[in-house]
Design a protein around this motif. Structure first.
Motif, PDB file in Angstrom:
ATOM      1  N   HIS A 115     -21.686 -37.902 -73.273  1.00 43.66           N
ATOM      2  CA  HIS A 115     -20.694 -38.864 -72.158  1.00 43.66           C
ATOM      3  C   HIS A 115     -20.358 -40.004 -73.281  1.00 43.66           C
ATOM      4  O   HIS A 115     -19.584 -39.865 -74.046  1.00 43.66           O
ATOM      5  N   SER A 116     -20.804 -41.176 -72.893  1.00 46.01           N
ATOM      6  CA  SER A 116     -20.248 -42.527 -73.729  1.00 46.01           C
ATOM      7  C   SER A 116     -21.249 -43.073 -74.737  1.00 46.01           C
ATOM      8  O   SER A 116     -21.053 -44.142 -75.022  1.00 46.01           O
ATOM      9  N   HIS A 117     -22.279 -42.069 -74.996  1.00 49.52           N
ATOM     10  CA  HIS A 117     -23.125 -42.610 -76.226  1.00 49.52           C
ATOM     11  C   HIS A 117     -23.720 -41.498 -76.991  1.00 49.52           C
ATOM     12  O   HIS A 117     -23.317 -40.340 -76.763  1.00 49.52           O
ATOM     13  N   THR A 118     -24.276 -41.997 -78.021  1.00 48.64           N
ATOM     14  CA  THR A 118     -24.565 -41.001 -78.929  1.00 48.64           C
ATOM     15  C   THR A 118     -26.341 -41.186 -79.099  1.00 48.64           C
ATOM     16  O   THR A 118     -27.014 -42.233 -79.155  1.00 48.64           O
ATOM     17  N   GLU A 119     -26.823 -40.124 -79.376  1.00 49.80           N
ATOM     18  CA  GLU A 119     -28.417 -40.081 -79.242  1.00 49.80           C
ATOM     19  C   GLU A 119     -28.803 -39.335 -80.799  1.00 49.80           C
ATOM     20  O   GLU A 119     -28.153 -38.601 -81.289  1.00 49.80           O
ATOM     21  N   TYR A 120     -30.000 -40.026 -81.345  1.00 52.07           N
ATOM     22  CA  TYR A 120     -30.194 -39.816 -82.851  1.00 52.07           C
ATOM     23  C   TYR A 120     -31.832 -39.117 -82.485  1.00 52.07           C
ATOM     24  O   TYR A 120     -32.568 -39.462 -82.018  1.00 52.07           O
ATOM     25  N   ILE A 121     -31.786 -38.052 -83.128  1.00 55.12           N
ATOM     26  CA  ILE A 121     -33.045 -37.156 -83.124  1.00 55.12           C
ATOM     27  C   ILE A 121     -33.712 -37.519 -84.395  1.00 55.12           C
ATOM     28  O   ILE A 121     -33.105 -37.142 -85.453  1.00 55.12           O
ATOM     29  N   ILE A 122     -34.910 -38.116 -84.462  1.00 58.27           N
ATOM     30  CA  ILE A 122     -35.677 -38.745 -85.194  1.00 58.27           C
ATOM     31  C   ILE A 122     -37.035 -37.834 -85.496  1.00 58.27           C
ATOM     32  O   ILE A 122     -37.734 -37.707 -84.583  1.00 58.27           O
ATOM     33  N   ARG A 123     -37.348 -37.410 -86.677  1.00 57.29           N
ATOM     34  CA  ARG A 123     -38.403 -36.822 -87.032  1.00 57.29           C
ATOM     35  C   ARG A 123     -39.421 -37.763 -87.686  1.00 57.29           C
ATOM     36  O   ARG A 123     -39.169 -38.484 -88.598  1.00 57.29           O
ATOM     37  N   VAL A 124     -40.700 -38.232 -87.059  1.00 57.92           N
ATOM     38  CA  VAL A 124     -41.693 -38.929 -87.386  1.00 57.92           C
ATOM     39  C   VAL A 124     -42.775 -38.597 -87.851  1.00 57.92           C
ATOM     40  O   VAL A 124     -43.252 -37.455 -87.251  1.00 57.92           O
ATOM     41  N   GLN A 151     -41.022 -35.558 -82.883  1.00 60.49           N
ATOM     42  CA  GLN A 151     -39.553 -35.972 -82.697  1.00 60.49           C
ATOM     43  C   GLN A 151     -39.467 -36.986 -81.539  1.00 60.49           C
ATOM     44  O   GLN A 151     -40.059 -36.966 -80.496  1.00 60.49           O
ATOM     45  N   ILE A 152     -38.587 -37.931 -81.666  1.00 62.90           N
ATOM     46  CA  ILE A 152     -38.393 -38.949 -80.691  1.00 62.90           C
ATOM     47  C   ILE A 152     -36.751 -38.845 -80.721  1.00 62.90           C
ATOM     48  O   ILE A 152     -35.825 -38.550 -81.716  1.00 62.90           O
ATOM     49  N   ILE A 153     -36.282 -39.527 -79.499  1.00 61.89           N
ATOM     50  CA  ILE A 153     -34.835 -39.693 -79.559  1.00 61.89           C
ATOM     51  C   ILE A 153     -34.364 -40.924 -79.063  1.00 61.89           C
ATOM     52  O   ILE A 153     -35.031 -41.535 -78.256  1.00 61.89           O
ATOM     53  N   ARG A 154     -33.607 -41.634 -80.078  1.00 67.76           N
ATOM     54  CA  ARG A 154     -33.363 -43.065 -79.866  1.00 67.76           C
ATOM     55  C   ARG A 154     -31.751 -42.983 -79.816  1.00 67.76           C
ATOM     56  O   ARG A 154     -31.216 -42.519 -80.482  1.00 67.76           O
ATOM     57  N   ARG A 155     -31.123 -44.101 -78.941  1.00 68.82           N
ATOM     58  CA  ARG A 155     -29.878 -44.683 -78.992  1.00 68.82           C
ATOM     59  C   ARG A 155     -29.951 -45.964 -80.100  1.00 68.82           C
ATOM     60  O   ARG A 155     -30.847 -46.613 -80.273  1.00 68.82           O
ATOM     61  N   TYR A 156     -28.530 -46.217 -80.265  1.00 70.06           N
ATOM     62  CA  TYR A 156     -28.323 -47.364 -80.932  1.00 70.06           C
ATOM     63  C   TYR A 156     -28.640 -48.366 -80.107  1.00 70.06           C
ATOM     64  O   TYR A 156     -29.365 -49.626 -80.976  1.00 70.06           O
ATOM     65  N   SER A 157     -28.598 -48.550 -78.965  1.00 72.44           N
ATOM     66  CA  SER A 157     -29.056 -49.748 -78.164  1.00 72.44           C
ATOM     67  C   SER A 157     -30.758 -50.004 -78.404  1.00 72.44           C
ATOM     68  O   SER A 157     -31.184 -51.004 -78.428  1.00 72.44           O
ATOM     69  N   ASP A 158     -31.581 -48.732 -78.517  1.00 72.89           N
ATOM     70  CA  ASP A 158     -32.967 -49.056 -78.957  1.00 72.89           C
ATOM     71  C   ASP A 158     -33.156 -49.597 -80.191  1.00 72.89           C
ATOM     72  O   ASP A 158     -34.192 -50.432 -80.262  1.00 72.89           O
ATOM     73  N   PHE A 159     -32.310 -49.238 -81.155  1.00 76.19           N
ATOM     74  CA  PHE A 159     -32.375 -49.877 -82.465  1.00 76.19           C
ATOM     75  C   PHE A 159     -32.214 -51.380 -82.499  1.00 76.19           C
ATOM     76  O   PHE A 159     -32.726 -52.325 -82.895  1.00 76.19           O
ATOM     77  N   ASP A 160     -31.135 -51.501 -81.663  1.00 76.66           N
ATOM     78  CA  ASP A 160     -30.716 -53.161 -81.543  1.00 76.66           C
ATOM     79  C   ASP A 160     -31.831 -54.028 -80.792  1.00 76.66           C
ATOM     80  O   ASP A 160     -31.916 -55.121 -81.166  1.00 76.66           O
ATOM     81  N   LEU A 161     -32.315 -53.394 -79.846  1.00 78.06           N
ATOM     82  CA  LEU A 161     -33.509 -53.991 -79.017  1.00 78.06           C
ATOM     83  C   LEU A 161     -34.633 -54.378 -80.125  1.00 78.06           C
ATOM     84  O   LEU A 161     -35.295 -55.517 -80.004  1.00 78.06           O
ATOM     85  N   LEU A 162     -34.867 -53.234 -80.862  1.00 70.24           N
ATOM     86  CA  LEU A 162     -36.025 -53.355 -81.794  1.00 70.24           C
ATOM     87  C   LEU A 162     -35.770 -54.457 -83.060  1.00 70.24           C
ATOM     88  O   LEU A 162     -36.378 -55.350 -83.178  1.00 70.24           O
ATOM     89  N   ASN A 163     -34.537 -54.364 -83.120  1.00 77.68           N
ATOM     90  CA  ASN A 163     -34.207 -55.551 -84.300  1.00 77.68           C
ATOM     91  C   ASN A 163     -34.108 -56.791 -83.739  1.00 77.68           C
ATOM     92  O   ASN A 163     -34.494 -57.801 -84.460  1.00 77.68           O
ATOM     93  N   PHE A 216     -17.146 -41.658 -87.768  1.00 76.90           N
ATOM     94  CA  PHE A 216     -17.977 -42.964 -87.454  1.00 76.90           C
ATOM     95  C   PHE A 216     -19.502 -42.928 -87.207  1.00 76.90           C
ATOM     96  O   PHE A 216     -20.448 -43.348 -87.572  1.00 76.90           O
ATOM     97  N   ILE A 217     -19.876 -41.677 -86.460  1.00 74.92           N
ATOM     98  CA  ILE A 217     -21.233 -41.362 -85.935  1.00 74.92           C
ATOM     99  C   ILE A 217     -22.240 -41.070 -87.353  1.00 74.92           C
ATOM    100  O   ILE A 217     -23.225 -41.173 -87.535  1.00 74.92           O
TER     101      ILE A 217
END
Length: 576
Positions: A31-40, A51-63, A88-89
């Motif tokens: 829809h209106s956002h992108t999810e990133y699949i991360i292997r930890v 695996q974890i799934i994070r959005r850009y907003s999650d990164f922004d909150l951590l930062n 862009f993605i």
């Protein structure tokens, strides 16, 4: 006591110092956002990954949460329009990967609770502050003279260790610090021995060990009460920080980097080495030396957190010394950690990496000499110097210690034996982990070398040469087969014989067994025999009966006995 009766449920014996690595494997647009699949991955084993799934907003909150560190982290900027474009993605994914690399490679950030919860929510979802408060409250039921003033939030680096400012009700002006800690993966003492050893800490007296007011442990955790120092630790002195500030704020990015004076380096270093020597002689395992575990009391350094090794907590510098197989005892671990501490006292910051290839200018060459004996590549390949050897080096040998406080630390014989066994178990786990890391490093290096462009070119050239050689050899083999077939069909001609009278085999001397000689090299096939030319006589011995039959056949030959043939000549022109 109530504190001794109810251990915390769901305790996890996880090594929080094991490094986490994170790789963004893919992205998906919803829809209106992108999810990133991360292997930890924790440590070196691919099996220990998730695996974890994070959005850009999650990164922004951590930062935003990590801004307290005052570090400039490379988080890609926000974009409101065109943020769903494929290009862009892909570009943002690269930027987020750089961000993950930055926080996981920073020694302090990678061990903080914020990053651990972001990358490993399953193991770090518990609120340890609440658990600590529950334990402290149960403790106060049996010890009503103590009272909590305030929590000392995040003043330490450990996730499972919490601090509270305390006071005694009848002495309201005196401040104390209570620390509560969960048990760690290196806890090898029995519950009974652990409780005995922790209680023993309050009876320890040494001029360079910080006094313990009260200590106790149960089956899952322990708490220790000490006097609170307004001056803080040696790390606070180096970084000019306030003791009550959070760990990330105090030490991640200091405003001014400046080492201590030479005399302070000499004196503090000598005091710390003296207390390490004392603990080693007592057979008491430590392994937790760093600048935050050295309390300042005027011009005197006093060692903190002797309980850490009893509780099985991992060392602050564990991710460093697990890389070097020569650092395989707690004594050598203490020396290695002392090298880090000495570097920090000298230059006002920790080393960028270990081993250290070259050292910046220092207040004295004798400082560099000691650092080279501990942190240089040569030192890592060889064994660490002993504490006694360091005390004899010029940097510390001329330091006069004026503190005359008597030492007292009586360890019962049975407990001393249990401490020895626990120390051996800690060292065994360390050696096993170092072995696994060494094997993984060798395998990774071999795979990297095998997959390099230069190695690929070498393999292509080698394969081409091998193909040419095999083609050449197969051609030679075909030639040899053809030559042999010709030789077998047109070898040396045998004497003429009639069909009715075969030539018998040669008779050699009776009873003699002969070994056939190797065949002569193949000769060129002879030209067809000319009947008009006299045959060369066969020199081999021939039976007289056979010779007579041959001569008789030749003599009795009649030309008229041959069948007449008719020849049809079609060479003349035909006229139709």
């Amino acid at each position: 006591m109530a504190f001794m009766e109810k251990p915390a449920a769901g305790k996890v014996l996880l090594d929080d110092t094991a490094p986490l690595t994170a790789v963004i494997e893919a992205s998906q647009s919803l829809h209106s956002h992108t999810e990133y699949i991360i292997r930890v991955q924790r440590g070196i084993s691919m099996e220990n990954s998730w695996q974890i799934i994070r959005r850009y907003s999650d990164f922004d909150l951590l930062n935003n949460s990590l801004q307290i560190s005052a570090l400039s982290l490379p988080l890609p900027p926000k974009k409101l329009i065109g943020n769903m474009d494929r290009e862009f993605i892909a570009e943002r994914q690269k930027g987020l990967q750089n961000y993950l690399n930055a926080i996981t490679s920073n020694h302090i950030l990678s061990n903080c609770e914020l990053v651990k919860k972001f990358l490993d929510p399953n193991n770090y979802s518990v609120n340890y502050t609440e658990i600590a408060l529950q334990h402290v409250s149960m403790f106060f039921r049996s010890e009503p003279k103590w009272e909590v003033v305030e929590p000392l939030k995040d003043i330490g680096w450990r996730i499972r260790k919490k601090y509270f400012l305390m006071k005694i009700k009848n002495q309201p002006k005196e401040r104390l610090a209570l620390s509560w800690a969960d048990l760690g993966p290196d806890k090898y003492l029995s519950d009974k021995d652990l409780q005995c050893a922790v209680k023993l800490l309050s009876s320890c007296s040494h001029p360079y060990i910080y006094k313990v007011t009260f200590a106790m442990a149960n089956e899952s955790s322990a708490l220790v009460i000490r006097p609170f120092s307004e001056k803080g630790t040696l790390k606070d002195l180096i970084y000019k920080a306030k003791p009550k500030d959070p760990f990330l704020k105090k030490y991640c990015n200091p405003k001014k980097i400046q080492g201590l004076e030479l005399q302070q380096i000499k004196t503090f270093g000598r005091q710390i080495l003296e207390v390490l020597k004392f603990l080693h002689e007592k057979g008491f395992p430590y392994g937790h030396l760093h600048a935050s575990n050295v309390m300042m009391d005027g011009d005197t350094c006093r060692l903190l957190d002797l309980e850490n090794s009893l509780l099985g907590l991992p060392s602050f510098y564990r991710s460093y010394f697990t890389q070097f197989r020569k650092i395989n005892t707690l004594e050598s671990v203490d020396v290695h950690c002392f090298g880090h501490l000495l570097y920090e006292m000298t230059y006002g910051r920790p080393p960028d990496s270990v081993p250290v290839d070259s050292f910046p200018p220092a207040p004295s060459t004798s400082v560099v000499t000691v650092l080279e004996s501990i942190l240089s590549p040569e030192a890592m390949k060889n064994s660490m110097p002993t504490v006694s050897r360091l005390l004899q080096m010029p940097l510390f040998s001329d330091v006069l210690l004026t503190n005359s406080e008597k030492t007292q630390f009586k360890i019962p014989t049975k407990l001393k034996e249990a401490l020895k066994i626990a120390k051996e178990c800690i060292e065994k786990r360390l050696v096993e982990e170092q072995k696994q890391i060494h094997q993984h490093r060798r395998l990774t290096r071999a795979q990297s070398h095998y997959g390099s462009e230069e190695e690929k070119k070498k393999r292509k050239i080698l394969a081409r040469k091998k193909s040419k050689r095999s083609s050449f050899e197969s051609g030679e083999e075909q030639t040899m087969k053809y030559s042999n077939s010709n030789n077998s069909g047109s070898g040396a001609s045998s004497p003429l014989t009639s069909p009715s009278s075969p030539v018998p085999p040669c008779t050699a001397a009776a009873g003699a067994s002969t070994i056939p000689s190797p065949p002569p090299p193949p000769a060129a096939p002879p030209p067809p025999p000319n009947l008009d030319v006299a045959m060369q006589p066969d020199l081999r011995p021939v039976n007289s009966t056979s010779r007579g039959a041959l001569l008789s056949s030749i003599q009795n030959f009649q030309k008229g006995g041959l069948k007449k043939t008719e020849t049809c000549d079609y060479s003349a022109p035909r006229i139709s």
